[in-house]
Design an enzyme around this catalytic site. Structure first.
Site, PDB file in Angstrom:
ATOM      1  N   ASP A 115      13.162  -0.120  -8.906  1.00  0.00           N
ATOM      2  CA  ASP A 115      12.861   1.113  -8.170  1.00  0.00           C
ATOM      3  C   ASP A 115      13.345   2.397  -8.831  1.00  0.00           C
ATOM      4  O   ASP A 115      13.392   3.441  -8.185  1.00  0.00           O
ATOM      5  CB  ASP A 115      13.414   1.003  -6.743  1.00  0.00           C
ATOM      6  CG  ASP A 115      12.510   0.136  -5.887  1.00  0.00           C
ATOM      7  OD1 ASP A 115      11.282   0.303  -5.980  1.00  0.00           O
ATOM      8  OD2 ASP A 115      13.018  -0.720  -5.140  1.00  0.00           O
ATOM      9  N   ASP A 180       4.349  -2.048  -4.517  1.00  0.00           N
ATOM     10  CA  ASP A 180       5.144  -0.810  -4.539  1.00  0.00           C
ATOM     11  C   ASP A 180       5.462  -0.367  -5.974  1.00  0.00           C
ATOM     12  O   ASP A 180       5.659   0.814  -6.255  1.00  0.00           O
ATOM     13  CB  ASP A 180       6.483  -0.998  -3.813  1.00  0.00           C
ATOM     14  CG  ASP A 180       6.430  -1.902  -2.595  1.00  0.00           C
ATOM     15  OD1 ASP A 180       5.572  -2.791  -2.558  1.00  0.00           O
ATOM     16  OD2 ASP A 180       7.265  -1.731  -1.699  1.00  0.00           O
TER      17      ASP A 180
HETATM   18  N1  GLY Z   1       9.486  -0.200  -1.673  1.00  0.00           N
HETATM   19  C1  GLY Z   1       9.948  -0.727  -0.462  1.00  0.00           C
HETATM   20  C2  GLY Z   1       9.198  -0.277   0.733  1.00  0.00           C
HETATM   21  O1  GLY Z   1       8.182   0.347   0.672  1.00  0.00           O
HETATM   22  O2  GLY Z   1       9.671  -0.597   1.807  1.00  0.00           O
END
Ligand code: GLY
Length: 414
Positions: A115, A180
């Site tokens: 992330d 994501d």
């Molecule tokens: N990337 C984690 C979410 O969207 O909850």
């Protein structure tokens, strides 16, 4: 028609357009001003939080909950501060944005999950865009290097998490990729442009092509998690972590895909990515399960026949269908950009984005000033399967809401 009537008619139409743009300008100003008030109140609240934690949501008593800087969301509060500074030019907000951004500097060497794009590009990316400071660029490039260490040439993908435990039992997959992850690629494109090093870009494009092939269904809905076999690069499983069922479409996952593929098209001009972004947007907007206000339920197929959560998922226990304002905010922001590339579908995407923004800014989703732990929007969902953050404010819903307002304003100026 005589010339005089034609001129009067044209003037009337221009006046109407002017009036409606003015109304929309007021809408944007009103929301900017609301956002600034809430964010300034939130800044005051943060002094009661543990050092090096970042606003994320509220608890059952309505108090702010902050999370560690190593969680995936610390970039959003600094990012919202930068946007607030951008539209107010209030130097106290710039100082706060700087302070909150610079706390994240140690993350430039972080490699434990994927992330880093969210964490660093929303904070330092906005900081660099607005200040041009060379040291921010260097921190972003180092962050891109750290993110790239998670790329595996056999799978052609960046590993999202170090393991994913299936909701169906105890199986743990060692190389999961979640939809994501498309969002983290923007950091890599940035690093490639400012260094001239095409390796970053190669990683981003390879990841996007692999996701396009394996994560997107033929109808342009999306799987949340695709797990790979690193010995041969083949797909080992397609499951869900935060959605209702493996074969369902998690609303925020679809939103990340629309945003991510739109951004990858912007950076590559490869028509395959535009086709994917538009396919995913059409699937979202034309879906029979999308409510009239265009704020989706947390999963497009929640509680529908033919979709079954894994035995260990808390989704089995939830019978109502909360909305996810974060999915609408992300999608609205994405659609403003996508509309610029969409040819005949420009108006479809723009009008949908405007409708979403107006829904989110209505009392149904926008919190009264001074409430909601000083977050902007109510009614988002973190993860129902994990039984966390159900029908709450979320810092990333606010970030993309503000970004969408800014993109709307940019379009009105054109
Ligand atoms: N990337 C984690 C979410 O969207 O909850």
């Amino acid at each position: 028609m005589n010339m005089k009537r034609l001129l009067i008619g044209t003037a009337f139409v221009s006046l109407l357009a002017f009036k409606s743009d003015n109304t929309e300008d007021d809408f944007i100003r009103n929301n900017y001003s609301f956002a600034t008030q809430q964010i300034k109140n939130m800044l005051k609240e943060t002094v009661h939080q543990k050092p090096l934690t970042f606003p994320r949501t509220i608890d059952a008593g309505g108090k702010m909950v902050s999370t560690s800087m190593y969680d995936w969301t610390p970039g959003f509060f600094p990012g919202s501060l930068w946007y607030s500074y951008e539209f107010t030019k209030d130097q106290s907000l710039a100082a706060a944005a700087l302070n909150w951004t610079e706390k994240l500097e140690p993350l430039k060497d972080f490699t434990k999950h994927h992330d880093l794009g969210f964490m660093m590009y929303c904070s330092y990316g906005n900081a660099y865009r607005l200040t041009g400071k060379a040291e921010y660029k260097d921190i972003l490039v180092q962050s891109a290097r750290s993110l790239s260490t998670r790329f595996n040439p056999v799978t052609g993908s960046i590993k999202s998490w170090n393991g994913f435990k299936s909701w169906h039992g105890n199986k743990i997959y060692p190389f999961p990729v979640i939809i994501d992850n498309m969002m983290n690629l923007e950091l890599l494109f940035f690093a490639s442009k400012v260094t001239g090093d095409t390796a970053f870009r190669h990683v981003a494009v390879s990841h996007a092509l692999t996701a396009m092939k394996n994560q997107i269904r033929p109808d342009y809905s999306s799987y949340h998690v695709v797990c790979y076999d690193t010995t041969n690069g083949k797909v080992a499983a397609r499951e869900t972590a935060q959605g209702y069922a493996d074969n369902s479409t998690w609303a925020r996952g679809q939103a990340w895909g629309i945003y991510g593929f739109t951004m990858v098209y912007r950076e590559t001009k490869d028509a395959r990515f535009l086709k994917t972004a538009m396919g995913m947007a059409d699937w979202f907007l034309d879906n029979k399960n999308l409510p009239e206000d265009k704020v989706p339920y947390w999963d497009f197929n929640a509680n529908e026949a033919g979709y079954t959560p894994g035995i260990n998922s808390y989704a089995n226990k939830v019978t109502d269908k909360p909305r996810d304002a974060s999915a609408a905010a992300i999608t609205a922001s994405a659609l403003f950009e996508l509309s610029r590339y969409a040819g005949a579908k420009e108006e479809k995407y723009k009008q949908a984005a405007i409708k979403m923004l107006h829904s989110l800014a209505s009392p149904a989703y926008r919190a009264p000033v001074g409430s909601n732990g000083n977050f902007l929007l109510m009614h988002s969902v973190g993860s129902i399967p994990h039984h966390t953050e159900i029908d709450v404010p979320l810092v990333y819903a606010d970030y993309y809401f503000i970004e969408a307002l800014q993109r709307y304003e940019d379009q009105l100026k054109k």
